[in-house]
Design a protein around this motif. Structure first.
Motif, mmCIF file in Angstrom:
data_model
loop_
_atom_site.group_PDB
_atom_site.id
_atom_site.type_symbol
_atom_site.label_atom_id
_atom_site.label_comp_id
_atom_site.label_asym_id
_atom_site.label_seq_id
_atom_site.Cartn_x
_atom_site.Cartn_y
_atom_site.Cartn_z
ATOM 1 N N LYS A 1 1.007 -1.161 0.040
ATOM 2 C CA LYS A 1 0.019 0.137 0.230
ATOM 3 C C LYS A 1 0.748 1.200 0.047
ATOM 4 N N ASP A 2 2.081 1.109 0.237
ATOM 5 C CA ASP A 2 2.854 2.259 0.338
ATOM 6 C C ASP A 2 3.814 2.230 -0.891
ATOM 7 N N ASP A 3 3.649 1.528 -1.519
ATOM 8 C CA ASP A 3 4.493 1.539 -2.834
ATOM 9 C C ASP A 3 3.969 2.690 -3.757
ATOM 10 N N LEU A 4 4.705 3.603 -4.317
ATOM 11 C CA LEU A 4 4.645 4.406 -5.267
ATOM 12 C C LEU A 4 5.034 4.259 -6.817
ATOM 13 N N ASP A 5 5.715 3.074 -6.788
ATOM 14 C CA ASP A 5 6.196 2.838 -7.977
ATOM 15 C C ASP A 5 5.196 2.027 -8.868
ATOM 16 N N TYR A 6 4.157 2.617 -9.555
ATOM 17 C CA TYR A 6 3.352 2.089 -10.104
ATOM 18 C C TYR A 6 2.388 2.980 -11.258
ATOM 19 N N ASP A 7 1.843 2.400 -12.066
ATOM 20 C CA ASP A 7 0.969 3.265 -13.268
ATOM 21 C C ASP A 7 -0.424 3.324 -12.994
ATOM 22 N N ILE A 8 -0.773 2.191 -12.289
ATOM 23 C CA ILE A 8 -2.444 2.295 -12.405
ATOM 24 C C ILE A 8 -2.731 1.682 -11.068
ATOM 25 N N LEU A 9 -3.478 2.363 -10.254
ATOM 26 C CA LEU A 9 -4.180 1.640 -8.914
ATOM 27 C C LEU A 9 -5.484 0.800 -9.524
ATOM 28 N N HIS A 10 -5.151 -0.555 -8.989
ATOM 29 C CA HIS A 10 -6.579 -1.307 -9.221
ATOM 30 C C HIS A 10 -7.200 -1.615 -7.891
ATOM 31 N N ILE A 11 -8.349 -0.938 -7.776
ATOM 32 C CA ILE A 11 -8.676 -0.994 -6.227
ATOM 33 C C ILE A 11 -10.046 -1.941 -6.318
ATOM 34 N N ASN A 12 -10.323 -2.690 -5.226
ATOM 35 C CA ASN A 12 -11.110 -3.596 -5.042
ATOM 36 C C ASN A 12 -12.141 -3.558 -3.951
ATOM 37 N N THR A 13 -11.888 -2.624 -2.995
ATOM 38 C CA THR A 13 -12.707 -2.539 -1.704
ATOM 39 C C THR A 13 -13.355 -1.215 -1.608
ATOM 40 N N VAL A 14 -14.339 -1.116 -0.834
ATOM 41 C CA VAL A 14 -15.041 0.236 -0.587
ATOM 42 C C VAL A 14 -15.203 0.570 0.764
ATOM 43 N N TRP A 15 -14.189 0.188 1.534
ATOM 44 C CA TRP A 15 -13.952 0.658 3.002
ATOM 45 C C TRP A 15 -13.764 2.062 2.933
ATOM 46 N N PRO A 16 -13.550 2.851 4.000
ATOM 47 C CA PRO A 16 -13.434 4.289 4.256
ATOM 48 C C PRO A 16 -11.812 4.309 3.852
ATOM 49 N N ASP A 17 -10.934 3.239 3.864
ATOM 50 C CA ASP A 17 -9.410 3.362 3.792
ATOM 51 C C ASP A 17 -9.229 3.485 2.283
ATOM 52 N N SER A 18 -10.189 3.169 1.629
ATOM 53 C CA SER A 18 -10.234 3.425 -0.128
ATOM 54 C C SER A 18 -9.922 4.857 -0.468
ATOM 55 N N PHE A 19 -10.391 5.836 0.287
ATOM 56 C CA PHE A 19 -10.245 7.207 0.059
ATOM 57 C C PHE A 19 -8.729 7.628 0.221
ATOM 58 N N LYS A 20 -8.039 7.028 0.985
ATOM 59 C CA LYS A 20 -6.619 7.141 1.258
ATOM 60 C C LYS A 20 -5.799 6.443 0.080
ATOM 61 N N MET A 21 -6.157 5.688 -0.379
ATOM 62 C CA MET A 21 -5.295 5.117 -1.641
ATOM 63 C C MET A 21 -5.791 5.679 -2.812
ATOM 64 N N ILE A 22 -7.178 6.240 -2.908
ATOM 65 C CA ILE A 22 -7.311 7.301 -3.995
ATOM 66 C C ILE A 22 -6.707 8.425 -4.040
ATOM 67 N N ASN A 23 -6.724 9.215 -2.931
ATOM 68 C CA ASN A 23 -5.916 10.283 -2.912
ATOM 69 C C ASN A 23 -4.432 10.269 -3.006
ATOM 70 N N GLN A 24 -3.984 9.181 -2.486
ATOM 71 C CA GLN A 24 -2.299 8.811 -2.700
ATOM 72 C C GLN A 24 -2.176 8.988 -4.347
ATOM 73 N N ALA A 25 -3.039 7.938 -5.074
ATOM 74 C CA ALA A 25 -2.978 7.867 -6.589
ATOM 75 C C ALA A 25 -3.155 9.157 -7.216
ATOM 76 N N ARG A 26 -4.207 9.945 -6.879
ATOM 77 C CA ARG A 26 -4.234 11.184 -7.362
ATOM 78 C C ARG A 26 -3.189 12.415 -7.438
ATOM 79 N N ASP A 27 -2.660 12.262 -6.081
ATOM 80 C CA ASP A 27 -1.646 13.280 -5.678
ATOM 81 C C ASP A 27 -0.281 12.969 -6.310
ATOM 82 N N ASN A 28 0.169 11.611 -7.038
ATOM 83 C CA ASN A 28 1.045 11.195 -7.643
ATOM 84 C C ASN A 28 0.724 10.867 -9.098
ATOM 85 N N ASN A 29 -0.348 11.471 -9.484
ATOM 86 C CA ASN A 29 -0.725 11.567 -11.096
ATOM 87 C C ASN A 29 -0.840 10.070 -11.437
#
Length: 334
Positions: A40-68
């Motif tokens: 979850k802390d790895d920023l070396d990727y091109d696409i976030l493929h997210i599977n779940t709809v818990w509140p912690d999903s927002f953190k992953m989404i924001n991380q992805a957006r912040d890193n384009n």
């Protein structure tokens, strides 16, 4: 291209179909040589493929957006398959639907398991690209051996003369557990086994009442995985899945792969890929199911297992990986 696969709070729902789908995604990518990370802390990727709809999903989404980074949201859940599940699920389903829309629309692309669930999402007013891709099935894993069948027989003291009817899943009204019990009551000479975690199912009042007075021919082994469940598929006379709502039904794919005789409730999700009397049997109510089970067991209805296996082959994981790759490539072009 490198994919970040994300599954929030995995320990709490790893026994669910979504948990199985996550395992399938990893194998599908491996079979196609697609690099991925689950860190979850790895920023070396091109696409976030997210599977779940818990509140912690927002953190992953924001991380992805912040890193384009681009986001593919895997829509495993709908309001329709949330209803008639856990206690109080119906009373909060409208709020849940709004929650899903809020999360799913934060993606650049949505994957969902079937054309049916795709249609549901489009009916919610979601306008970003959506593609139906099966969760897939591991044909090598779900290919019961004689040893696995014997392990199941020994574990539950199954006699060679016994007729075994099985189902797999949460003990929900949505899954048709109540119908399963009603059918068992009408077929007392057959043994009915439902594999699923009773406690984690958080049964409703109706299901609790059923659990308190189960017929003697209904066995609840709990959640079972590995060799024994594969042996159960292999030994069963009928895989009976009376679910009222699904986005796909991974256990149906597993049963098809294991060459089980399949009996389903005739619901829309199965209409595009499973055909009554061709690769499975379908019924609508308890009387239908009783009649169909008897016909299958007594050989009055022909076996459709080979046709059913062809359906499973079309959803083998290496094929699923190729479809995922197409979505990833299209997402990067958006």
């Amino acid at each position: 291209m490198k994919i970040k696969l994300y599954f929030g709070q995995e320990d709490s729902i790893r026994k669910s179909g979504i948990g199985r789908a996550f395992v399938h995604q990893k194998k599908a990518l491996e079979l196609n040589g697609i690099p991925y990370t689950t860190d979850k802390d790895d920023l070396d990727y091109d696409i976030l493929h997210i599977n779940t709809v818990w509140p912690d999903s927002f953190k992953m989404i924001n991380q992805a957006r912040d890193n384009n980074k681009k986001i593919v949201y895997h829509a495993h859940s709908t309001e329709e398959d949330f209803k008639n599940s856990f206690m109080f699920s119906n009373s909060v389903s409208g709020v849940y639907k709004k929650w899903l829309i809020n999360l799913y629309t934060k993606g650049d692309y949505i994957i969902t398991p079937t054309p049916y669930s795709k249609g549901l999402l489009e009916s919610y007013g979601i306008s970003i690209p959506i593609k139906a891709i099966s969760n897939g099935v591991d044909l090598k894993q779900f290919n019961p051996t004689e040893e696995q069948i014997k392990m199941f027989i020994d574990e539950y003291n199954i006699k060679s003369s016994e007729v075994i009817i099985i189902s797999v899943g949460w003990l929900f009204e949505r899954k048709g557990f109540d119908t399963f019990v009603e059918v068992a009551e009408k077929l007392p000479d057959y043994k009915f086994m439902w594999f699923g975690d009773v406690k984690l199912s958080r049964p409703t009042k109706k299901i609790k009442t059923l659990l308190d007075k189960l017929p003697s021919n209904v066995i609840l082994p709990g959640y079972v995985s590995g060799d024994i469940i594969k042996g159960a598929y292999g030994r069963s006379n009928v895989f009976f899945f009376p679910s009222r709502e699904e986005t796909e039904g991974i256990v149906v794919l597993e049963a098809l792969a294991c060459k089980c005789n399949i009996l389903l409730r005739d619901i829309p999700v199965f209409s595009k890929w499973l055909e009554n009397g061709v690769n499975c049997y379908k019924g609508n109510d308890t009387d239908d199911f009783v009649e169909l089970i008897n016909k299958i067991v007594l050989g009055k209805s022909p076996s459709l297992v080979n046709n059913g296996y062809e359906v499973a082959k079309e959803r083998e994981l290496s094929r699923i990986g190729k479809e995922l790759l197409e979505v990833y490539e299209e997402t990067l072009r958006l």
